[in-house]
Design a protein around this motif. Structure first.
Motif, short mmCIF file in Angstrom:
data_model
loop_
_atom_site.label_atom_id
_atom_site.label_comp_id
_atom_site.label_asym_id
_atom_site.label_seq_id
_atom_site.Cartn_x
_atom_site.Cartn_y
_atom_site.Cartn_z
N ARG A 204 0.91 -0.97 0.07
CA ARG A 204 -0.27 -0.17 -0.24
C ARG A 204 1.30 1.28 0.35
O ARG A 204 0.40 2.10 -0.67
N MET A 205 2.17 0.75 1.08
CA MET A 205 3.04 2.62 0.50
C MET A 205 3.42 2.28 -0.48
O MET A 205 3.79 3.80 -0.82
N LEU A 206 3.83 1.41 -1.50
CA LEU A 206 4.47 1.24 -2.32
C LEU A 206 3.57 2.12 -3.45
O LEU A 206 4.57 3.29 -4.45
N ALA A 207 2.83 1.97 -3.29
CA ALA A 207 1.32 1.91 -3.99
C ALA A 207 1.58 3.67 -4.08
O ALA A 207 1.27 4.67 -4.99
N LYS A 208 1.03 4.02 -2.99
CA LYS A 208 0.57 5.79 -2.67
C LYS A 208 1.99 6.01 -3.22
O LYS A 208 1.86 7.20 -3.56
N ALA A 209 3.16 5.52 -2.96
CA ALA A 209 4.94 6.64 -3.21
C ALA A 209 4.60 6.42 -4.77
O ALA A 209 5.03 7.81 -5.71
N LEU A 210 4.12 5.85 -5.60
CA LEU A 210 4.49 5.89 -7.01
C LEU A 210 3.21 5.85 -7.84
O LEU A 210 3.13 6.62 -8.80
N GLY A 211 1.57 6.30 -6.89
CA GLY A 211 0.70 6.76 -7.36
C GLY A 211 -0.22 6.38 -8.30
O GLY A 211 -0.20 6.56 -9.00
N LEU A 212 -0.03 4.73 -7.54
CA LEU A 212 -0.58 3.67 -8.78
C LEU A 212 -1.64 3.20 -7.95
O LEU A 212 -1.75 3.59 -6.81
N ALA B 153 -3.29 -0.07 -7.26
CA ALA B 153 -3.05 -1.87 -6.91
C ALA B 153 -2.22 -2.72 -7.75
O ALA B 153 -1.62 -3.09 -8.09
N SER B 154 -3.77 -2.42 -8.55
CA SER B 154 -3.39 -3.67 -9.12
C SER B 154 -2.61 -3.01 -10.73
O SER B 154 -1.39 -4.01 -11.03
N ARG B 155 -2.40 -1.84 -10.56
CA ARG B 155 -1.19 -1.43 -11.93
C ARG B 155 -0.16 -1.94 -11.18
O ARG B 155 0.96 -1.59 -11.74
N LEU B 156 -0.05 -1.35 -9.98
CA LEU B 156 1.46 -1.79 -9.11
C LEU B 156 1.93 -3.42 -9.28
O LEU B 156 3.30 -3.28 -9.20
N ARG B 157 0.30 -3.69 -9.20
CA ARG B 157 1.11 -5.64 -9.33
C ARG B 157 1.89 -6.14 -10.79
O ARG B 157 3.09 -7.35 -11.05
N GLU B 158 1.47 -5.22 -11.18
CA GLU B 158 1.82 -4.83 -13.23
C GLU B 158 3.52 -4.65 -12.85
O GLU B 158 4.04 -5.71 -13.77
N ILE B 159 3.50 -3.43 -12.58
CA ILE B 159 4.50 -3.17 -12.48
C ILE B 159 5.84 -4.08 -12.38
O ILE B 159 6.60 -4.36 -12.46
N VAL B 160 5.59 -4.66 -10.90
CA VAL B 160 6.39 -5.36 -9.76
C VAL B 160 6.82 -6.72 -10.51
O VAL B 160 8.17 -7.27 -10.70
N VAL B 161 5.95 -7.48 -10.90
CA VAL B 161 5.92 -8.81 -11.74
C VAL B 161 6.61 -8.92 -12.84
O VAL B 161 7.47 -9.18 -13.20
N HIS B 162 5.99 -7.83 -13.61
CA HIS B 162 7.17 -7.55 -14.51
C HIS B 162 8.20 -7.46 -14.38
O HIS B 162 9.42 -7.76 -15.18
N ASP B 163 8.53 -6.53 -13.18
CA ASP B 163 10.43 -5.80 -13.30
C ASP B 163 10.88 -6.91 -12.57
O ASP B 163 12.31 -7.00 -12.55
N PHE B 164 10.50 -7.81 -11.65
CA PHE B 164 10.74 -7.99 -10.51
C PHE B 164 10.80 -9.75 -10.92
O PHE B 164 11.50 -10.23 -9.30
N GLY B 165 9.67 -10.09 -11.07
CA GLY B 165 9.14 -11.62 -11.50
C GLY B 165 8.11 -11.74 -10.15
O GLY B 165 7.82 -13.28 -9.96
N VAL B 166 7.96 -11.22 -8.79
CA VAL B 166 6.95 -11.18 -8.22
C VAL B 166 6.37 -10.30 -7.93
O VAL B 166 6.28 -9.33 -8.60
N PRO B 167 5.28 -10.38 -6.97
CA PRO B 167 4.14 -9.79 -6.39
C PRO B 167 4.59 -8.97 -5.92
O PRO B 167 5.62 -8.87 -4.83
N PRO B 168 4.02 -7.49 -5.12
CA PRO B 168 4.49 -6.51 -4.23
C PRO B 168 4.86 -6.96 -2.87
O PRO B 168 5.81 -6.73 -2.61
N THR B 169 3.98 -8.11 -2.63
CA THR B 169 4.11 -8.37 -0.98
C THR B 169 5.53 -8.97 -0.82
O THR B 169 6.14 -9.17 0.15
#
Length: 254
Positions: A167-175, A177-193
């Motif tokens: 939640r804190m990461l999504a707020k920092a990026l202004g995204l 939760a679903s969009r954050l998950r897309e980006i993190v999975v794409h870049d790091f291969g894992v969900p934000p948690t």
């Protein structure tokens, strides 16, 4: 000290004290260097790619199958692949690196354990310190075509404010939760948690290297308690704090 349950030659369950890792570790941003003798470790996986080279004897990597490395040979263990290494007491040098090192994703698209070329293995054996290890990892991470990770995500993860929740990461990026998950999975291969857990562990290890106090380390990583920190360390690295970290000389480079 943690105990290990084993089956002896007569089929009986026996307990023994877990063998500790010993040596030195340097932890940087997106990379780490471990020059140590292997201790007990359980099957685990993590966000970082891992490259290990056998230094003074044959070693083995246990994954979906057992792979043996002769002295001087090196192996790439891609991120998110279950593995453990042995045998206990063998000298090993390991470089870990994740997308934050060079700001690029898809460091190894093959996703298979593979033996390094002879020249690459010789370069690893010749590395004398953590700075040389970092430079080698940076060069190695550029060997394949790869795209940059999301700039907003990189800035948030590299910022001064500790990210303690998705939640804190999504707020920092202004995204969302679903969009954050897309980006993190794409870049790091894992969900934000999972990414947040990875960052928490690094902060906890940072604290443990200076205070040598498990409670302080757990608090620095924003874990609920010492047991929570220990569970996450076992999950991500296959070791407990006492067996995996207490006998290592840890240096933090940020």
């Amino acid at each position: 000290m943690a105990n290990i349950c084993e089956i002896d030659s007569n089929g009986r369950t026996v307990n023994r004290v877990a063998a500790s890792w010993s040596g030195a570790m340097t932890l940087g941003v997106g990379w780490a260097w471990l020059d140590a003798r292997i201790g007990d470790n359980r099957p685990h996986r993590h966000i970082a790619h891992q490259i290990s080279v056998a230094i003074d004897d044959e070693m083995e990597i246990q994954g979906s199958m057992v792979t043996h490395l002769a002295c001087g040979e090196a192996m790439l263990i891609p991120a998110s692949m279950w593995h453990s290494i042995g045998p206990v007491g063998t000298a090993v040098r390991t470089i870990y690196f994740d997308p934050l090192l060079e700001g690029i994703f898809d460091l190894d698209a093959g996703r298979e354990i593979r033996r390094l070329l002879n020249d690459e293995s010789r370069e690893l054996v010749a590395i004398k310190n953590s700075e040389e290890a970092k430079l080698w990892a940076m060069k190695y991470s550029r060997r394949n075509e790869a795209g940059p990770i999301d700039g907003r995500l990189a800035n948030a993860l590299l910022g001064n404010e500790a990210i303690t929740s998705p939640r804190m990461l999504a707020k920092a990026l202004g995204l969302s939760a679903s969009r954050l998950r897309e980006i993190v999975v794409h870049d790091f291969g894992v969900p934000p948690t999972k990414l947040v857990q990875w960052l928490q562990l690094q902060r906890a290890i940072d604290a443990l290297s200076t205070s040598n106090n498990l409670a302080d380390a757990a608090a620095a990583g924003n874990f609920a308690d010492q047991a929570h920190f220990t569970r996450r360390l076992v999950e991500w690295f296959g070791v407990t704090p006492s067996a995996g970290l207490s006998s290592l000389d840890i240096t933090i480079v940020r």
